[in-house]
Design an enzyme around this catalytic site. Sequence first.
Site, short mmCIF file in Angstrom:
data_model
loop_
_atom_site.label_atom_id
_atom_site.label_comp_id
_atom_site.label_asym_id
_atom_site.label_seq_id
_atom_site.Cartn_x
_atom_site.Cartn_y
_atom_site.Cartn_z
N GLU A 93 -3.45 0.46 9.08
CA GLU A 93 -2.94 0.90 7.77
C GLU A 93 -1.66 1.94 7.88
O GLU A 93 -0.78 1.91 6.96
CB GLU A 93 -4.08 2.05 7.40
CG GLU A 93 -5.65 1.62 7.39
CD GLU A 93 -5.78 0.58 5.97
OE1 GLU A 93 -4.71 0.51 5.24
OE2 GLU A 93 -6.95 0.31 5.84
N GLU A 108 -1.78 3.17 1.79
CA GLU A 108 -1.79 3.04 3.10
C GLU A 108 -2.00 4.40 3.91
O GLU A 108 -2.40 4.61 5.06
CB GLU A 108 -0.75 2.15 3.63
CG GLU A 108 -0.78 0.85 2.69
CD GLU A 108 -1.91 0.04 3.26
OE1 GLU A 108 -2.93 0.37 3.69
OE2 GLU A 108 -1.74 -1.21 2.61
N HIS A 129 -5.33 5.49 3.67
CA HIS A 129 -6.10 5.02 4.43
C HIS A 129 -6.00 5.37 6.12
O HIS A 129 -6.95 5.60 6.77
CB HIS A 129 -6.14 3.36 4.58
CG HIS A 129 -6.19 2.92 3.22
ND1 HIS A 129 -6.09 1.83 2.81
CD2 HIS A 129 -6.85 3.59 1.99
CE1 HIS A 129 -6.52 1.61 1.44
NE2 HIS A 129 -7.09 2.57 0.98
N GLU A 162 -5.29 -8.59 4.40
CA GLU A 162 -6.15 -7.80 3.65
C GLU A 162 -6.85 -8.73 2.75
O GLU A 162 -8.06 -8.57 2.51
CB GLU A 162 -5.36 -7.22 2.44
CG GLU A 162 -4.41 -5.91 3.38
CD GLU A 162 -3.54 -5.06 2.46
OE1 GLU A 162 -2.85 -5.58 1.66
OE2 GLU A 162 -3.66 -3.98 2.68
N GLU A 219 -8.05 -1.89 -1.58
CA GLU A 219 -7.62 -3.01 -1.17
C GLU A 219 -7.45 -4.32 -2.07
O GLU A 219 -6.81 -5.18 -2.07
CB GLU A 219 -8.69 -3.53 0.01
CG GLU A 219 -8.81 -2.83 1.40
CD GLU A 219 -7.22 -2.66 2.13
OE1 GLU A 219 -6.73 -3.44 1.74
OE2 GLU A 219 -7.18 -1.70 2.86
N HIS A 268 -4.08 -4.29 -3.27
CA HIS A 268 -3.21 -4.96 -2.12
C HIS A 268 -3.39 -6.33 -2.37
O HIS A 268 -2.58 -7.19 -2.02
CB HIS A 268 -3.76 -4.46 -0.86
CG HIS A 268 -3.58 -2.69 -0.85
ND1 HIS A 268 -4.00 -2.05 0.37
CD2 HIS A 268 -3.41 -1.89 -1.65
CE1 HIS A 268 -3.74 -0.93 0.09
NE2 HIS A 268 -3.53 -0.67 -1.13
#
Lengths: 392, 527
Positions: free
Chosen positions: B114, B144, B147, B209, B243, B246
């Site tokens: 991350e 990120e 995370h 991801e 996610e 992402h």
Amino acid sequence: MSIEVNGGRRGLTDPEIAAVIMAAVPDKPLETQRKMNYFMKPRGKRVNEYETLCCYTQPTPDWIPGGLDWGDWTQKFHGGRPSWSNESTEMRSSDWLAHRDPAFRWHALYVKDKAEEWRYTDRFLKAYSADGHVRSIDPVWRDEVLGDYLGAFGFYEYGLFNSHSSVVRDCLGDTLRMSSAMIGLDKVDNAQMIQAERTFLSKLVPGFPESTDIPKQEWTQGSIFKGARELVQDIWQATYDWNEILFSGHMICDPLFGQFVRREFFLRLSSYYGDNLTPFFINQMQLYFSQTKGITTDMFHTCLGTDVEFGDYNNRLMRAWADKWLPRTVNALKDFMGIYDTIPEIKGVSDKAAIEAALVRVFADWKRDFADPINYKVDTAALVKTVLSGLK
Amino acid sequence: MAISAATKAATDALAANPAPVSVGAQEVHRWMQSFTWDFDKNRTKYSTKYKMANDTKEQFKLIAKEYARMESVKDERQFGSLQDVLTRVDAANRVHPKWNESMKVISNFLEVGEYNAIAATGMLWDSATAPEQKNGYLGQVLDEIRHTNQCGYINYYFAKQGQDAAGHNDARRTRAIGPLWKGMKRVFSDGFISGDAVECSINLQLVGEACFTNPLIVAVTEWASANGDEMTPTVFLSIETDELRHMANGYQTVVSIANDEAASKYLNTDLNNAFWTQQKYFTPVLGMMFEYGSHFKVEPWVKTWNRWVYEDWGGIWIGRLGKYGVESPRSLRDAKKDAYWAHHDLFLIAYALWPTGFFRLSLPTPEEAEWYEANYPGWYDMYGKVYDEWRARGCEDPSSGFLPIQWFIENNHPIYIDRVSQVPFCPSYCKGESTLRVLEFNGKKHSFSDQWGERMWLSEPERYECQNIFEQYEGRELSEVIAEGFGLRSDGKTLISQPHTNKDGKLWTLDDIKKINCVFSDPLKAL
């Protein structure tokens, strides 16, 4: 019992599984040191939650000062350039992980503040519109200054926002990286707030254009923002040293040009023209400026400027960078003086004496907060005079 | 419209409809694409052989403040659960000890991924030209950071509340000692940030991801929950909600280069390399963490892998990108073979090198061995009997003087490190696909375990020069290495790592290791 668990059975609540687990759990904890990151040197008396969650997350080797890892990069750029390297900046540090956001904001605290600001913005705009405040705004101020020039200033904020992308990629420390991303997000937030204000006005004032076309034309082709545009473009795309990007943007350009435009032009003048909407947004931007100032002065003054090994060198370099970026910033302010020609003059508010007083305030603040700490000698009176020469 | 007329119109409008008015996020976002402007120096600082289109849109149309509102709501739920009910029920002390150890590794290594993704998406934010695409990457930059903090919070929570804080409390300092670290850096760190920007996006978003976060962040929550851990699902499922954005960014990256001629030349090769890079580490390590790092099992790793990686990603996800010329990686078939045995091979080595970890490892219990044999026929003959031998020789007992690595040496089964993936392998004792290949370059020998990594190295050896742990530690005695790498508990003598999680078992100390006098050697020098 079977050790294969299916059907969503949970070890915490399923009595059969829980019994097996509890039989395996040690009778007392195996380790007495329960503080995460206990080994690090905190900024204050003890390691706080921000330091626990952010510090030493960066896996850099020890040849990048401050790193705890060892060895080489496992994959490099094409041609063999390393993932991160000391050569990415002219600055030197004995610990690139030393920076702290003075507000100790990790992600959750950062978004909590901004989320509250968004909710309050929504409530404020509803109250403002229902109260009919928009009727009191001076039409020239509203349609030309807010419609065109405030919109154009949004591009300044957006350009500075983009200057943070390569900093976020290249910088050498974890707290530096997180702080840089957050102050970058604040800049795009500023640009978006400006557009939000213009969209809001377009809903209240029939015919008020929310399109960005005219502001962009003013930003790219007009004379008032010419110096600022060239300055921002150079910070964003012509500068590769990530420290120089942060320094030029947040230690020279924004404390002078940004502060003057936001605080001394839009914020101070708006109420004189019946506009109490713009201060609501500008005050949020000023809050971000204040928080950013805390962050970047920690980076440059507290960490780099006082570095035991490299402090003198870093201060010399900062003075050299100030020599490079200050004239461009002064030039941007000089161009901006043209804006006073577009608004009705109010004695003691927007006449030359008032403008000079405003410039003196901005330069004095900058000298105290940014120049003096690096022992940068500057004749602010001469700079103010240069800027004022842009008045028509 | 004349100015005075506009004021009158505003007054009239208010009189006709005084209802409160505000501005929504989408009303601001729709102007986003016009926020940029053209100028001579406007170019990315990170070169890519692809050209990203100027008009690429993002799928999650967020502005800064709306992003913050959304994340803040999720944080309130998540931290509320952790700090309130889970603490009151003493949840961290009701986790199976084997899983408590696994989370030392899983959470910290994911944190590294991350963290590096912050930099990776910063690079993509710089590389994209379309403001909406930049905005999508910006959102990911902030995610990120979130995370990174969340993963840290898991270790922080387990350290503060749990049964064995060692390793949770100092993973960021001790993680670099062992054999799993360098490989993790390849996939989770350098693979995301060092290279062509689009190639890095493919590594991070299209493979890391879209493919491996499903098993890593979703499947792990089932294993955690089965073993009593409700902290990890609380945090990881909150991570997973981001996610999706992402994966959409990765999709849009491909869309943005779809019409570029370079895409038809390079995209599938880059995808194949990225997939092999990621799977080479994740396939064995995740399988190992799930199956050997737990007592209660959810399903055999090979099934999880087949569902998420082979069918969902290799079939459906990549299939959706087929219209842009994207094909399933050629290495997918070889990876599928690895999904069956590679994690068993890796655990054998990881257990043999247990003193270099920052967590406790355990040999399979008899009932676990039965489960392995039932799901992986042939497991006992290859692995189970070795573990029985190690156990009989006292590998768990500090007074035995036996470290399992000695078994490899005695039986002439050298352990090598694959230069490209940095994953250890033992070609003479494995059931996975690893085969030894050795090449010389600039007077130095390099070992490889598969054709895909070897090809990457042959194309660009200068990208993969990193020393491995055997080269780094060569000639050094094991206890010295452990002490230097801070592998000790707060009493200054007991190892953080241990070869068992038995509540009544004795703990190994640095002196126990020192007595054995285990000295590292570089197996490549013997060739």
